[in-house]
Scaffold this motif. Structure first.
Motif, mmCIF file in Angstrom:
data_model
loop_
_atom_site.group_PDB
_atom_site.id
_atom_site.type_symbol
_atom_site.label_atom_id
_atom_site.label_comp_id
_atom_site.label_asym_id
_atom_site.label_seq_id
_atom_site.Cartn_x
_atom_site.Cartn_y
_atom_site.Cartn_z
ATOM 1 N N THR A 1 1.043 -1.160 0.102
ATOM 2 C CA THR A 1 -0.032 0.067 -0.021
ATOM 3 C C THR A 1 0.814 1.291 -0.050
ATOM 4 O O THR A 1 1.040 1.887 1.007
ATOM 5 N N ASN B 1 0.486 4.360 -1.289
ATOM 6 C CA ASN B 1 -0.368 5.567 -0.803
ATOM 7 C C ASN B 1 -1.546 5.162 -0.482
ATOM 8 O O ASN B 1 -2.173 3.991 -0.404
ATOM 9 N N LYS C 1 -4.156 5.509 -2.215
ATOM 10 C CA LYS C 1 -5.015 5.241 -3.434
ATOM 11 C C LYS C 1 -4.806 3.902 -4.004
ATOM 12 O O LYS C 1 -5.873 3.304 -4.364
ATOM 13 N N PHE C 2 -3.553 3.302 -3.770
ATOM 14 C CA PHE C 2 -3.343 1.975 -4.447
ATOM 15 C C PHE C 2 -2.838 0.960 -3.211
ATOM 16 O O PHE C 2 -2.430 1.299 -2.233
ATOM 17 N N ARG C 3 -3.402 -0.273 -3.587
ATOM 18 C CA ARG C 3 -3.388 -1.195 -2.764
ATOM 19 C C ARG C 3 -3.135 -2.722 -3.662
ATOM 20 O O ARG C 3 -3.980 -2.692 -4.760
ATOM 21 N N SER C 4 -2.331 -3.491 -2.978
ATOM 22 C CA SER C 4 -2.254 -4.786 -3.891
ATOM 23 C C SER C 4 -1.769 -5.804 -3.043
ATOM 24 O O SER C 4 -1.053 -5.699 -2.303
ATOM 25 N N VAL D 1 -5.306 -6.083 -7.211
ATOM 26 C CA VAL D 1 -5.317 -4.688 -7.172
ATOM 27 C C VAL D 1 -6.436 -3.682 -6.824
ATOM 28 O O VAL D 1 -7.295 -3.949 -7.452
ATOM 29 N N TYR E 1 -7.466 0.270 -6.852
ATOM 30 C CA TYR E 1 -7.145 1.884 -6.927
ATOM 31 C C TYR E 1 -8.442 2.549 -6.564
ATOM 32 O O TYR E 1 -9.348 2.576 -7.319
ATOM 33 N N THR E 2 -8.284 3.656 -5.884
ATOM 34 C CA THR E 2 -9.227 4.657 -5.651
ATOM 35 C C THR E 2 -9.186 5.828 -6.539
ATOM 36 O O THR E 2 -8.262 6.804 -6.645
ATOM 37 N N LYS F 1 -11.153 -2.327 -9.033
ATOM 38 C CA LYS F 1 -10.588 -3.505 -8.522
ATOM 39 C C LYS F 1 -10.397 -4.618 -9.713
ATOM 40 O O LYS F 1 -10.944 -4.694 -10.834
#
Length: 852
Positions: A731, A733, A735-738, A774, A776-777, A785
């Protein structure tokens, strides 16, 4: 044999994989275009939140998307293990309504609903709950799951290829009908369960609370079911599962003291089964001269259908099979040969199980905690009408009908449990747990002999085409069915008491010791109280009593504030066993530890070992039946599990977790077995240490006077399985998570092969599942997603026995199986004589999460 196309389309029509893939790809492209458009159109826009009812806050979310699936290899095995299809999906949805603080006179204080999996996934659910202060609390849950199963090795007769039935005159056959290999499991199924559970509590916080609950479950769908002989030969049946149950509960909870609760509960379960059996349509391989399709049976035999199945005095000069003709286009069977044209079996079953319960939970007495319950069940089980009908030709018999058969049983269960813990001092506590259960199940059955219709026995008349009057008669009951039987009885009782002493030796050390005693009595037969048993009424009757004494020693340690260790050792002895593989000696060892060297790091480990033995020669039931079993049995089984785990989350931007599990299940028992040699095919054989055939001892004492029919072996199965998983969470930031990870399940087992053509199958297999997801906001409350999963399943490894023989006896010729010109597990492909089960699948899920 044809594949089971009927089976897939009967209750779950499935598109071809090519079409499904195209549909899924189209959905995926649409989702990509939609989410890309949203990403490009990022101009600020006013939020348009739904308006909550006055006095409430409202929060909703929805996860929509689609899945694209591509499968290479065995589609049946993919459906058995995964069964995820291509298409649009509702991946999840939530609805939360909560009353604002201080708001009064509202219908509910909170209402929540959520669900997942709708749109085509094999598993989906929906839950609804709402409550109002001390007035009521309601919850409802719906679950649905589709279970597809076709592990084609299960129950497979391993028929070798190349067998056929001649078509045309015996002296000059004009063709042949291939004797089918069984490419699917004869116990495959494609069923659906639907489960609905509701629960309402009225006045949940009051001195008196009232609970009512209702559950409804259905289980239905097609299945294949191997059967005993239908007419002349065994038949493979299509079974349509149609079962359901309703469960009703009413309860009163009384809280006379703040820490005491008394419950009075009544539960009624009503089970209804309307499953029926017919012939598997894929078994209709030939036809009569008028085009009627018929089943030859004998599906599990290495020996193809032959003239021995026909009435010699009516066979004539026409061959057993003739060339195909219209209508139907199938080979034509001689009218004097045994066939089945139709079959139906129904055995509707109704079971009512009312249970009354009184339960106590209390810690109101200083230093004493107790709980207990008393339960009584009186169940009624009825099969009001057994019906079974065969039509076709079996010798002179044209039809056979069981009608009016019935059975009934009652099941009375009385049980009680009571546990108490006394904190004698700050460091010492004493506890005792007592459990009692008694089951009585008398019953009766009345299966009358079947009514038959037969052709005359005169030459030329014993054909399926005979149109004259048929002779009514009565058939014989098959082995195991005794007509009218009363009384039949089964009963058992358990008495178990466990006393425990715990000592907190230091603030970081606790020891405990437990002594367990149990007495298990089993009775069966016409009169289970008769000693010695009276085998003239029922050869299997009498009582078996099993007493157990066991001790458990345990310890809990905390060497440091961030390190916990606990473990126990248990040793038990039983003075008898009900079955030859029932345990007489028991050992169990367990240890578990958790260590936190850093605030962000957790390490854990565990080990469990359960081992059981039985070195006796036989059990009481076998003695009562007059059987002579030569032992010792020398049964042993163990289950050992070791695991390690680590979780590392040094900061909010990344983390790591890893797990490893080793599991070994082993069982071994001395056994006598038939070799399975037939139709010029070798069977499994064993050798003694001196190289002579290892035939089963005492075969003559068991009735044989001319030949030795059994081999002797150590039947065993060892299944070591290793499971590993590792994943990284990233993560960078807000906005992004994986998540990136890998899971693998690997088995490298071995066993004794009684069938020389059998293979290891899943005993030596690897199941891999790498994955990436993945998120992403794109905008607050709007998240794109994507998820990728790879599924890979493969089997392989050495299979089959080492030695084979074409006969059984002290002078039998025993040779290495691999040296014979016949298929065996050592020379076949890893899939054996069935369809391959290996597959690879790519599964891509695209979607978005929207909150409003």
């Amino acid at each position: 044999m044809k594949t089971t196309g009927w089976f897939s389309w009967l209750s779950n029509p499935r598109r071809s994989r090519t079409l499904a893939g195209r549909v899924g790809q189209g959905v995926g492209v649409a989702i990509i275009g939609m989410t890309t458009g949203v990403a490009l159109a990022q101009a600020p826009a006013p939020d348009t939140q739904p308006v909550a009812p006055n006095g409430y806050t409202l929060h909703q979310s929805v996860d929509l998307g689609g899945r694209m699936t591509n499968v290479t290899g065995s589609g049946a095995m993919y459906d058995t293990l995964v069964n995820m299809r291509s298409g649009p999906r509702v991946l999840g949805e939530t609805f939360e309504l909560r009353a604002l603080p201080g708001t009064k006179h509202m219908l509910v204080d909170s209402l929540t609903a959520f669900g997942s999996g709708f749109g085509g996934d094999p598993n989906n659910f929906a839950r609804l709950s709402f409550s109002k202060g001390n007035l009521f609390d309601f919850s409802g849950l719906f679950r649905r799951d589709r279970q597809y199963f076709d592990y084609d090795l299960l129950g497979n007769p391993n028929i070798v290829p190349g067998r056929s039935i001649p078509i045309g005159p015996t002296s000059a056959p004009t063709g042949s009908l291939a004797w089918p290999q069984v490419k699917v499991s004869p116990v495959m199924f494609n069923t659906v369960r639907r489960m609905t559970d509701t629960n309402l509590t009225i006045l949940p916080l009051s001195t008196f609370s009232y609970r009512i609950a209702y559950s409804h479950n259905t289980f239905e769908g097609p299945a294949l079911s191997p059967s005993y002989a239908i007419a002349k030969y065994d038949a493979l049946l299509r079974q349509y599962q149609r079962n359901g149950s309703d469960d009703y509960t009413a309860a009163l909870d009384w809280k006379p003291l703040p820490q005491t609760r008394v419950t009075i509960e009544e539960n009624v379960n009503r089970y209804k089964s309307d499953t029926f059996f017919t012939l598997n349509p894929n078994q209709f391989m030939v036809q009569e001269a008028d085009g009627t399709k018929v089943d030859l049976g004998n599906w599990d035999s290495e020996t193809p259908y032959g003239a021995s199945a026909c009435n010699a005095n009516s066979l004539g000069t026409t061959p057993v099979l003739s060339a195909p003709q219209t209508p139907g286009g199938l080979p034509v069977i001689n009218a004097a040969c045994a066939v089945v044209t139709s079959y139906l079996r129904t055995q509707p079953t109704r079971i009512t199980i009312p249970t009354s319960i009184i339960r106590l939970q209390s810690s109101s007495i200083a230093k004493v905690t107790m709980n207990g319950d008393f339960r009584y069940t009186l169940a009624n089980m009825e099969m009001p009408n057994y019906y079974e009908n065969f039509k076709g030709l079996n010798g002179a018999v044209r039809s056979s009908t069981y009608s009016g058969g019935s059975a009934s049983a009652h099941r009375a269960v009385l049980s009680a449990d009571y546990g108490i813990v006394w904190q004698a001092t700050d460091a010492i506590s004493i506890s005792d747990q007592f459990d009692y259960s008694s089951v009585q199940q008398p019953g009766w059955s009345n299966i009358p002999a079947p009514a038959t219709l037969s052709t005359p026995t005169t030459a030329g008349n014993q054909t399926i085409n005979y149109s004259g009057p048929l002779t009514p008669g009565t058939g014989a009951l098959p082995h195991g069915i005794e007509g009218f039987r009363y009384p039949g009885f089964f009963g058992q009782s358990y008495i178990t008491n466990s006393a425990t002493l715990s000592w907190d030796a230091t603030p970081r050390t606790r020891y405990f010791i437990t002594y367990r005693y149990s007495d298990h009595t089993i009775g069966e037969g016409g009169d289970h109280t008769v000693r010695p048993v009276d085998t003239s009424v029922d050869p299997f009757q009498g009582t078996v009593e099993i007493k157990e004494n066991a001790g458990i020693l345990g310890v809990s340690l905390r060497p440091a504030t961030n390190w916990d260790i606990n473990g126990s050792a248990e040793i038990g002895y039983l003075d008898n066993a009900f079955t030859p593989v029932g345990s007489r000696q028991l050992q169990r060892y367990r240890v578990h530890t958790t260590y936190k060297p850093k605030r962000w790091m957790v390490l854990s480990g565990a080990f469990n070992d359960l081992e059981r033995h039985n070195n006796t020669f036989n059990n009481e039931e076998e003695i009562a039946a007059g059987a002579i079993y030569y032992g010792p049995i020398n049964h042993i089984d163990h289950t050992r599990i070791a695991s390690l785990g680590a979780t590392l989350n040094p900061n909010e931007h990344y983390g790591f977790d890893m797990n490893y599990v080793w599991n070994d299940v082993y069982t071994a028992t001395n056994t006598c077995f038939t070799s399975g040699a037939a139709a010029n095919l070798p069977g499994t054989a064993t050798l003694k240490s001196d190289g002579t055939p290892d035939v089963c001892p005492g075969v003559f004492a068991r009735g044989s006077t001319t030949i030795l029919v059994d081999w002797h072996a150590r039947a065993y199965e060892d299944i070591p399985v290793q499971y590993g998983s590792a994943s990284i969470h990233i993560t960078p930031n807000n906005k992004f998570r994986s998540d990136i990870g890998y899971r693998i399940d690997s088995s490298n087992g071995s066993r004794f092969y009684q069938d020389p053509r059998d293979v290891a199958g899943s005993l030596v297999s690897t199941w891999q599942q790498p994955f990436v997801d993945v998120a992403y906001t794109l905008h607050p409350g709007f998240i794109w997603k994507a998820e990728y999963n790879f599924f890979g399943y493969g089997e392989g490894g050495p299979s089959g026995p080492a030695y084979c023989s074409l006969s059984t006896g002290l002078t039998a010729s025993v040779v290495p199986c691999a040296s014979l010109p016949y298929p065996t597990g050592l020379t076949e492909a890893s899939s054996g004589l069935t369809a391959p089960r290996n597959f690879h699948a790519n599964n891509v899920t695209l979607g978005f999460h929207y909150e409003f």
